[in-house]
Design a protein around this motif. Structure first.
Motif, PDB file in Angstrom:
ATOM      1  N   ILE A 263       0.658  -1.328   0.073  1.00  0.00           N
ATOM      2  CA  ILE A 263       0.414   0.169  -0.309  1.00  0.00           C
ATOM      3  C   ILE A 263       0.867   1.407   0.029  1.00  0.00           C
ATOM      4  O   ILE A 263       1.676   1.508   0.543  1.00  0.00           O
ATOM      5  N   LEU A 264       0.840   2.035  -0.980  1.00  0.00           N
ATOM      6  CA  LEU A 264       1.470   3.120  -1.008  1.00  0.00           C
ATOM      7  C   LEU A 264       0.801   4.180  -0.588  1.00  0.00           C
ATOM      8  O   LEU A 264       2.017   4.811  -0.288  1.00  0.00           O
ATOM      9  N   GLY A 265      -0.226   4.584  -0.050  1.00  0.00           N
ATOM     10  CA  GLY A 265       0.042   5.446   0.995  1.00  0.00           C
ATOM     11  C   GLY A 265      -1.942   6.035   0.766  1.00  0.00           C
ATOM     12  O   GLY A 265      -2.755   5.586  -0.252  1.00  0.00           O
ATOM     13  N   VAL A 266      -2.588   7.546   0.708  1.00  0.00           N
ATOM     14  CA  VAL A 266      -3.950   7.224   0.012  1.00  0.00           C
ATOM     15  C   VAL A 266      -3.750   9.320  -0.731  1.00  0.00           C
ATOM     16  O   VAL A 266      -2.793   9.922  -0.204  1.00  0.00           O
ATOM     17  N   ASN A 267      -3.923   9.222  -1.702  1.00  0.00           N
ATOM     18  CA  ASN A 267      -4.158  10.240  -2.358  1.00  0.00           C
ATOM     19  C   ASN A 267      -4.953  11.352  -1.953  1.00  0.00           C
ATOM     20  O   ASN A 267      -4.980  10.892  -0.918  1.00  0.00           O
ATOM     21  N   LYS A 268      -5.196  12.557  -3.141  1.00  0.00           N
ATOM     22  CA  LYS A 268      -5.980  13.438  -2.655  1.00  0.00           C
ATOM     23  C   LYS A 268      -7.464  13.426  -2.780  1.00  0.00           C
ATOM     24  O   LYS A 268      -8.207  14.470  -2.247  1.00  0.00           O
ATOM     25  N   TRP A 269      -7.677  12.479  -3.294  1.00  0.00           N
ATOM     26  CA  TRP A 269      -9.144  11.423  -3.920  1.00  0.00           C
ATOM     27  C   TRP A 269      -9.489  11.148  -2.118  1.00  0.00           C
ATOM     28  O   TRP A 269     -10.396  10.312  -2.345  1.00  0.00           O
ATOM     29  N   ASN A 270      -8.760  10.683  -1.323  1.00  0.00           N
ATOM     30  CA  ASN A 270      -8.816   9.678  -0.448  1.00  0.00           C
ATOM     31  C   ASN A 270      -8.928   8.277  -0.872  1.00  0.00           C
ATOM     32  O   ASN A 270      -9.583   7.527   0.047  1.00  0.00           O
ATOM     33  N   LEU A 271      -8.376   7.789  -1.965  1.00  0.00           N
ATOM     34  CA  LEU A 271      -8.202   6.719  -2.557  1.00  0.00           C
ATOM     35  C   LEU A 271      -6.889   5.394  -1.806  1.00  0.00           C
ATOM     36  O   LEU A 271      -6.105   6.586  -2.038  1.00  0.00           O
ATOM     37  N   THR A 272      -7.163   4.414  -1.130  1.00  0.00           N
ATOM     38  CA  THR A 272      -5.885   3.549  -0.902  1.00  0.00           C
ATOM     39  C   THR A 272      -5.321   3.098  -2.345  1.00  0.00           C
ATOM     40  O   THR A 272      -5.886   2.333  -2.241  1.00  0.00           O
ATOM     41  N   VAL A 273      -4.337   3.546  -2.402  1.00  0.00           N
ATOM     42  CA  VAL A 273      -3.453   3.284  -4.110  1.00  0.00           C
ATOM     43  C   VAL A 273      -2.639   1.796  -3.450  1.00  0.00           C
ATOM     44  O   VAL A 273      -1.475   1.478  -2.564  1.00  0.00           O
TER      45      VAL A 273
END
Length: 307
Positions: A263-273
C-alpha cells in the motif's frame, strides 16, 4: 476550460498523461543547448512527444478533472469522450491545434503530431528565457612604418688602472672569506654528525615499537553501517480503493500470487493506492507494466512519486 488545458496542467507534474481512446502525451527532459545559426542559448526544457498506442484509461486525467471541477468521476470520463469525438471530427478535414501542446494532422491515414515550442513544462527552469549572444567585434591595429632613427653615438671611455692599495685590500678580503668558509664548513660537519646520531636513536626506538606486542583487554564493538538504498519512485498501480480493507485484501491477494505488492498511501481523493511493485528506474517499471497489462490487468497504470 477545455481538455487541452487540463493536460497542460498535468504535464508540469507528470511525465505521461494518457487521453483515453486517443493517445498519450509523454515528456522527456532535455539539457540546455546553443543554436549556432542564431547565437541563441536555450535553457533546459521538457520535450513533448505523442504515442497513439497509449489509449488505456489510467484514471489520472479523469480524476484530475473531477477534482478541479468538483464533479463525479463518471462525468469526467464522459466529458473526455465528448472532447475526443470533437477532435476526431475536426481532424477529418482540417488541422487540430491544442493550445500549449501542439498540432495534429492526418496524412495517409496516420496521425502526425507537431509539438509546440513556447511553453516550458520543466519547473526547474521556471523564469529562464532564451538568451541571444551578441557578436564580439574585435579591433584591428594596423602597424605603421616608422622613420629610420639615427644610430646612437657611442663615446669611448678610457680605462683607469686601479691603485696598488686597492689590490692589497682585495687580497685581504679574500683571506677573510676563506676563513669564514672554513668555519662554516666545520659547523656543517658538526650538524651532520649530530643528525646522524639522532637518526640512529630514532631507528632503535622504531625497532622496539615494531617488536612490541599490544594486548587490548576490552576491544571496541564492531560498527554496523547501514547504507540507505535508493528510493524506488516508479510504481505499477493495481488500483485505488475507497475502503482500506479492500486495499489490504488486494495486497494479500497479490502477495500470494508472487508480486511485491504494498500500500503506497492515500492520495488527495482519499483513495488507498495499491501497487504490484515499485522500481528504481523508469525502464524497469514500464517493462513490468507492459507484462501485467498483457497478461493480468489492462487497466493497470504507472505512478511516478516518492514515498
Amino acid at each position: 476550460m477545455n481538455l487541452a488545458n487540463y493536460i497542460s496542467d498535468l504535464l508540469y507534474r507528470y511525465e505521461c498523461v494518457i487521453v483515453p481512446k486517443f493517445g498519450g502525451f509523454i515528456t522527456n527532459n532535455k539539457s540546455a543547448r546553443i543554436d549556432t545559426s542564431s547565437n541563441t542559448l536555450y535553457p533546459p526544457y521538457k520535450q513533448i512527444t505523442f504515442n497513439s498506442h497509449l489509449t488505456n484509461n489510467d484514471g489520472l486525467l479523469a480524476n484530475y478533472i473531477a477534482s478541479v471541477d468538483n464533479i463525479s468521476y463518471e462525468c469526467a470520463v464522459n466529458y473526455i469522450k465528448f472532447e475526443i469525438d470533437a477532435w476526431r471530427e475536426k481532424l477529418k478535414d482540417q488541422e487540430l491545434i491544442l493550445t500549449g501542446l501542439g498540432s495534429f494532422t492526418v496524412s495517409g491515414g496516420k496521425l502526425h503530431f507537431e509539438p509546440q515550442q513556447k511553453v516550458n513544462y520543466l519547473t526547474s527552469s521556471f523564469g529562464l528565457t532564451n538568451v541571444v549572444r551578441a557578436e564580439i567585434e574585435r579591433e584591428t591595429i594596423k602597424k605603421t612604418s616608422t622613420s629610420s632613427e639615427p644610430a646612437p653615438i657611442v663615446i669611448p671611455i678610457k680605462e683607469k688602472k686601479a691603485p696598488n692599495y686597492l689590490k692589497y685590500a682585495a687580497i685581504f678580503v679574500l683571506g677573510l672569506s676563506a676563513i669564514g668558509f672554513a668555519g662554516k664548513y666545520y659547523q656543517n660537519h658538526l650538524y651532520e654528525k649530530e643528525l646522524a646520531e639522532a637518526q640512529k636513536k630514532q631507528h632503535l626506538i622504531e625497532e622496539k615499537i615494531e617488536n612490541a606486542t599490544f594486548v587490548i583487554s576490552k576491544p571496541l564493538p564492531a560498527l554496523n553501517l547501514e547504507i540507505e538504498s535508493r528510493k524506488k519512485s516508479f510504481h505499477v498501480i493495481a488500483g485505488a480503493f475507497r475502503f482500506p480493507e479492500n486495499a489490504e485484501r488486494k495486497v494479500n491477494q497479490l502477495l500470494s500470487e508472487g508480486y511485491k505488492a504494498r500500500i503506497l498511501g492515500v492520495n488527495k481523493w482519499n483513495l488507498t493506492v495499491v501497487s504490484y511493485g515499485s522500481f528504481m528506474t523508469r525502464d524497469e517499471a514500464l517493462e513490468n507494466l507492459s507484462e501485467i497489462r498483457e497478461n493480468v490487468a489492462k487497466d493497470s497504470w504507472l505512478l511516478i512519486q516518492e514515498f
